[in-house]
Write a protein that holds these residues in place. Structure first.
Motif, PDB file in Angstrom:
ATOM      1  N   ARG A 170      -7.389 -16.701  -6.744  1.00 45.88           N
ATOM      2  CA  ARG A 170      -5.931 -16.561  -6.693  1.00 45.88           C
ATOM      3  C   ARG A 170      -5.607 -15.077  -6.840  1.00 45.88           C
ATOM      4  O   ARG A 170      -6.148 -14.427  -7.750  1.00 45.88           O
ATOM      5  CB  ARG A 170      -5.305 -17.385  -7.827  1.00 45.88           C
ATOM      6  N   VAL A 171      -4.818 -14.565  -5.929  1.00 49.59           N
ATOM      7  CA  VAL A 171      -4.637 -13.104  -5.876  1.00 49.59           C
ATOM      8  C   VAL A 171      -3.164 -12.736  -5.736  1.00 49.59           C
ATOM      9  O   VAL A 171      -2.444 -13.322  -4.949  1.00 49.59           O
ATOM     10  CB  VAL A 171      -5.421 -12.506  -4.677  1.00 49.59           C
ATOM     11  N   THR A 172      -2.744 -11.752  -6.510  1.00 46.06           N
ATOM     12  CA  THR A 172      -1.371 -11.243  -6.406  1.00 46.06           C
ATOM     13  C   THR A 172      -1.449  -9.723  -6.417  1.00 46.06           C
ATOM     14  O   THR A 172      -2.030  -9.128  -7.322  1.00 46.06           O
ATOM     15  CB  THR A 172      -0.508 -11.763  -7.584  1.00 46.06           C
ATOM     16  N   TYR A 173      -0.836  -9.120  -5.374  1.00 48.75           N
ATOM     17  CA  TYR A 173      -1.069  -7.694  -5.121  1.00 48.75           C
ATOM     18  C   TYR A 173       0.051  -6.824  -5.650  1.00 48.75           C
ATOM     19  O   TYR A 173       0.399  -5.807  -5.060  1.00 48.75           O
ATOM     20  CB  TYR A 173      -1.228  -7.469  -3.612  1.00 48.75           C
ATOM     21  N   CYS A 174       0.626  -7.234  -6.804  1.00 50.32           N
ATOM     22  CA  CYS A 174       1.635  -6.387  -7.428  1.00 50.32           C
ATOM     23  C   CYS A 174       0.908  -5.247  -8.147  1.00 50.32           C
ATOM     24  O   CYS A 174      -0.318  -5.176  -8.135  1.00 50.32           O
ATOM     25  CB  CYS A 174       2.439  -7.220  -8.421  1.00 50.32           C
ATOM     26  N   SER A 175       1.672  -4.371  -8.780  1.00 51.98           N
ATOM     27  CA  SER A 175       1.050  -3.315  -9.569  1.00 51.98           C
ATOM     28  C   SER A 175       1.401  -3.544 -11.034  1.00 51.98           C
ATOM     29  O   SER A 175       2.585  -3.496 -11.376  1.00 51.98           O
ATOM     30  CB  SER A 175       1.570  -1.956  -9.097  1.00 51.98           C
ATOM     31  N   SER A 217       7.580  -5.783  -7.443  1.00 47.56           N
ATOM     32  CA  SER A 217       6.741  -4.601  -7.617  1.00 47.56           C
ATOM     33  C   SER A 217       6.985  -3.587  -6.494  1.00 47.56           C
ATOM     34  O   SER A 217       7.147  -2.379  -6.732  1.00 47.56           O
ATOM     35  CB  SER A 217       5.277  -5.070  -7.610  1.00 47.56           C
ATOM     36  N   LEU A 218       7.044  -4.089  -5.266  1.00 46.42           N
ATOM     37  CA  LEU A 218       7.252  -3.232  -4.096  1.00 46.42           C
ATOM     38  C   LEU A 218       8.566  -2.460  -4.215  1.00 46.42           C
ATOM     39  O   LEU A 218       8.602  -1.227  -4.104  1.00 46.42           O
ATOM     40  CB  LEU A 218       7.272  -4.126  -2.843  1.00 46.42           C
ATOM     41  N   TRP A 219       9.646  -3.184  -4.459  1.00 47.15           N
ATOM     42  CA  TRP A 219      10.952  -2.531  -4.506  1.00 47.15           C
ATOM     43  C   TRP A 219      11.035  -1.539  -5.663  1.00 47.15           C
ATOM     44  O   TRP A 219      11.635  -0.476  -5.531  1.00 47.15           O
ATOM     45  CB  TRP A 219      12.064  -3.583  -4.620  1.00 47.15           C
ATOM     46  N   ARG A 220      10.437  -1.880  -6.802  1.00 51.59           N
ATOM     47  CA  ARG A 220      10.479  -0.948  -7.938  1.00 51.59           C
ATOM     48  C   ARG A 220       9.769   0.353  -7.575  1.00 51.59           C
ATOM     49  O   ARG A 220      10.250   1.435  -7.862  1.00 51.59           O
ATOM     50  CB  ARG A 220       9.822  -1.599  -9.166  1.00 51.59           C
ATOM     51  N   SER A 221       8.617   0.215  -6.917  1.00 53.62           N
ATOM     52  CA  SER A 221       7.865   1.415  -6.528  1.00 53.62           C
ATOM     53  C   SER A 221       8.674   2.275  -5.557  1.00 53.62           C
ATOM     54  O   SER A 221       8.514   3.489  -5.527  1.00 53.62           O
ATOM     55  CB  SER A 221       6.553   1.033  -5.839  1.00 53.62           C
ATOM     56  N   HIS A 263       0.844  -1.204   0.000  1.00 51.63           N
ATOM     57  CA  HIS A 263       0.000   0.000   0.000  1.00 51.63           C
ATOM     58  C   HIS A 263       0.879   1.253   0.000  1.00 51.63           C
ATOM     59  O   HIS A 263       0.620   2.210  -0.749  1.00 51.63           O
ATOM     60  CB  HIS A 263      -0.934  -0.017   1.218  1.00 51.63           C
ATOM     61  N   VAL A 264       1.929   1.230   0.810  1.00 53.54           N
ATOM     62  CA  VAL A 264       2.877   2.359   0.814  1.00 53.54           C
ATOM     63  C   VAL A 264       3.465   2.524  -0.589  1.00 53.54           C
ATOM     64  O   VAL A 264       3.565   3.640  -1.123  1.00 53.54           O
ATOM     65  CB  VAL A 264       4.008   2.108   1.851  1.00 53.54           C
ATOM     66  N   ALA A 265       3.832   1.381  -1.202  1.00 48.62           N
ATOM     67  CA  ALA A 265       4.421   1.417  -2.544  1.00 48.62           C
ATOM     68  C   ALA A 265       3.433   2.015  -3.549  1.00 48.62           C
ATOM     69  O   ALA A 265       3.808   2.821  -4.407  1.00 48.62           O
ATOM     70  CB  ALA A 265       4.802   0.001  -2.971  1.00 48.62           C
ATOM     71  N   ASP A 315      10.769   6.887   3.827  1.00 47.54           N
ATOM     72  CA  ASP A 315      11.354   6.713   5.150  1.00 47.54           C
ATOM     73  C   ASP A 315      10.963   5.302   5.613  1.00 47.54           C
ATOM     74  O   ASP A 315       9.810   5.058   5.987  1.00 47.54           O
ATOM     75  CB  ASP A 315      10.793   7.813   6.060  1.00 47.54           C
ATOM     76  N   VAL A 316      11.929   4.367   5.558  1.00 48.25           N
ATOM     77  CA  VAL A 316      11.582   2.971   5.834  1.00 48.25           C
ATOM     78  C   VAL A 316      11.174   2.761   7.292  1.00 48.25           C
ATOM     79  O   VAL A 316      10.400   1.855   7.597  1.00 48.25           O
ATOM     80  CB  VAL A 316      12.720   1.972   5.467  1.00 48.25           C
ATOM     81  N   VAL A 317      11.662   3.611   8.164  1.00 47.33           N
ATOM     82  CA  VAL A 317      11.298   3.444   9.584  1.00 47.33           C
ATOM     83  C   VAL A 317       9.809   3.733   9.761  1.00 47.33           C
ATOM     84  O   VAL A 317       9.067   2.948  10.364  1.00 47.33           O
ATOM     85  CB  VAL A 317      12.161   4.359  10.483  1.00 47.33           C
ATOM     86  N   THR A 318       9.348   4.835   9.188  1.00 46.47           N
ATOM     87  CA  THR A 318       7.934   5.190   9.329  1.00 46.47           C
ATOM     88  C   THR A 318       7.044   4.183   8.595  1.00 46.47           C
ATOM     89  O   THR A 318       5.995   3.772   9.111  1.00 46.47           O
ATOM     90  CB  THR A 318       7.678   6.616   8.797  1.00 46.47           C
ATOM     91  N   ALA A 319       7.497   3.775   7.404  1.00 47.94           N
ATOM     92  CA  ALA A 319       6.710   2.766   6.673  1.00 47.94           C
ATOM     93  C   ALA A 319       6.621   1.478   7.501  1.00 47.94           C
ATOM     94  O   ALA A 319       5.561   0.846   7.587  1.00 47.94           O
ATOM     95  CB  ALA A 319       7.356   2.474   5.318  1.00 47.94           C
ATOM     96  N   GLY A 320       7.723   1.124   8.136  1.00 51.08           N
ATOM     97  CA  GLY A 320       7.734  -0.079   8.979  1.00 51.08           C
ATOM     98  C   GLY A 320       6.823   0.072  10.191  1.00 51.08           C
ATOM     99  O   GLY A 320       6.176  -0.891  10.621  1.00 51.08           O
TER     100      GLY A 320
END
Ligand code: FAD
Length: 470
Positions: free
Chosen positions: A352-357, A198-202, A55-57, A79-84
């Motif tokens: 079947r669900v995949t939550y990439c973008s 997908s997450l890392w690319r975003s 969702h953050v991504a 900010d990975v701390v806040t996202a975490g």
């Protein structure tokens, strides 16, 4: 000390807690044994933390587009701390809620590692190895006529590649998101691999995705794989299909990844996401002869093994490794134990669900599966979401593909695009009710919505397209 229950459930993930809640609802006395935290992989290392980060991504993806809508904002910094902290808040909230729910149904939750001593008897040792799960140093023995094994699964490691949690990661490590890699190789183009790619690319990483099969998401319809590959290429994700991992070595500064075609890629981090194995070792199941060669529990359509009173649900079974499949299997087992007569889970109809973008979701038969079963007695219709007003407004695109029998009965539905994982619910309902495409098309859908894309596809499948070109 020995306690007697109607059911002892081993493992408090989705399969285990669904069984426990359902059985308690039937008035049965239930003990739920959990070695770590109730909620299991899904809540702590799977579905929920990954979807919170995705969702953050997704929000990060929208920021560069905002200027098109007249909204001036600075370029996003992550900010990975806040996202975490956001991820952890969601998980903690749900974990507390689940604990309260189990207590409210009078389910006895026992912390500790459970092992089957013999059918009907479980020994529980607490996490620090000194006793019975409640810290008093004694071994606790639980007795019940019904034992349900719901111990889930763990990531598969590749031979000669040792994840170190720093450079070479498993999904559990990647979910901690301690930093955003500058460059990353994801090994495995199944759901977990494509979600992380997908997450890392975003979040700004250079991503290369290796898949040994000839397409991403090999369990999905080939057209969904194609649409996703196109979308990933547009997003700058380097997709390399028919390419496996030949080796990897990590130093303090980088990982050198060797690919099966003889190439090397040097990156900051590598994720191994090549599937999961059932967590069935050391539970006493070997002696009972209920394990397959691959370590899954062998059970009938109702989750019952060949041993009287021994049941299994969730990822320990060779069915789809999804939380909602585990929920459904847990309900069936609890119902049978309670003396009811439920239908077995129809796995073909598990979404079947995949939550990439963009998201990918499906239910029922793929086109090749339908052709294998029905030959040329099928009809296939694809509606591009480029013609859907809501998709255009929200900046998304994709497609809805329906696979129908010749008489129009829906056999399967495949969506790639925004909110596909939500929209699939409607196709699940229609497919499981064996609706005709014309019946789905006859239902008035609100305008402008993404769900109109489903109706448009159904109208086209029924031979009366609305906005679709003929
Ligand atoms: P688990 O959730 O693995 O739970 C098993 C539990 O048993 C664990 O808590 C474990 O501690 C406990 N246990 C094990 N051995 C013992 C023992 N001997 N004694 C006591 N306790 C024991 N699925 C979806 O449907 N949607 C998603 O979006 C999704 N995303 C995912 C993302 C990732 C990164 C991963 C890894 C998985 C994802 N999944 C998703 C899959 C989903 O998490 C699993 O299918 C689901 O958790 C399986 O439930 P389960 O109850 O069988 O096992």
């Amino acid at each position: 000390m020995s306690d007697t229950y109607d059911i002892v459930v081993l493992g408090g993930g989705p399969g285990g807690y669904a069984t426990a809640l359902r059985a308690a609802g039937h008035g049965l006395r239930v003990a739920l044994v959990e070695a770590d935290r109730v909620g299991g992989t899904c809540l702590h290392r799977g579905c929920i933390p990954s979807k919170a980060l995705l969702h953050v991504a997704h929000l990060a993806d929208t920021v560069p587009q905002l200027v098109e809508f007249g909204l001036a904002v600075a370029a996003p910094g992550v900010d990975v701390v806040t996202a975490g902290q956001f991820r952890d808040r969601v998980v903690d909230h749900l974990h507390r809620g689940l604990g309260g729910l189990l207590a409210s149904r009078s389910i006895t939750v026992i912390e500790g590692w459970g092992r089957i001593v013999e059918p009907g008897i479980v020994a529980v040792t607490d996490g620090d190895g000194d006793g019975d799960g409640d810290g008093d140093g004694e071994t606790r023995t639980l007795q019940a006529p019904h034992l349900v094994v719901a111990t889930g699964s763990a990531p598969i490691d590749l031979p000669d590649v040792t994840p170190d949690g720093e450079r070479i990661l498993r999904s559990d490590d990647a979910l901690r998101l301690e930093r955003i890699p500058q460059s990353v190789v994801v090994v495995g183009g199944g759901s977990i691999g494509v979600e992380f790619a997908s997450l890392w690319r975003s979040l700004g990483s250079e991503v290369t995705l290796l898949e040994i099969a000839d397409r991403l998401l090999p369990l999905e319809d080939p057209d969904s794989s194609k649409a996703l590959t196109r979308a990933f290429a547009k997003r700058g994700i380097g997709v390399r299909v028919s390419t496996g991992l030949a080796g990897a070595s990590s130093t303090e500064g980088e990982v050198v990844v060797e690919t099966s075609d003889g190439g090397t890629i040097t990156v900051d981090q590598m994720l191994v996401a090549v599937g999961r194995r059932p967590a069935t070792a050391g539970l006493g199941l070997e002696a009972l002869g209920v394990l397959s060669d691959r370590g899954h529990i062998v059970a009938d359509a109702f989750g019952h093994t060949s041993v009287d009173g021994l049941w299994a649900v969730g990822d320990v079974l060779p069915t789809l490794a999804l939380a909602h499949a585990a929920f459904a299997e847990g309900f069936v087992v609890a119902d049978v134990i309670a003396g009811l007569d439920p239908d077995p889970v129809e796995h073909r109809l598990v979404p079947r669900v995949t939550y990439c973008s963009p998201e990918v979701a499906s239910v029922g038969l793929t086109e090749p599966q339908a052709r294998e079963l029905h030959g040329d007695q099928i009809a296939v219709t694809t509606f591009p979401l480029a013609g859907n007003a809501r998709a255009m407004i929200e900046g998304g695109t994709g497609q809805v593909k329906l696979v129908c029998a010749k008489d129009g009965t829906l056999l399967g539905g495949h969506i790639v695009g925004p909110s596909a994982t939500e929209l699939i619910g409607e196709l699940g309902l229609a497919t499981s009710w064996e609706a005709l495409a014309a019946e789905v098309g006859a239902v008035v859908h609100a305008h402008p919505t993404l769900s109109e894309g489903l109706r448009e596809a159904a109208l086209a499948a029924a031979g009366s397209p609305f906005h679709a070109h003929t």
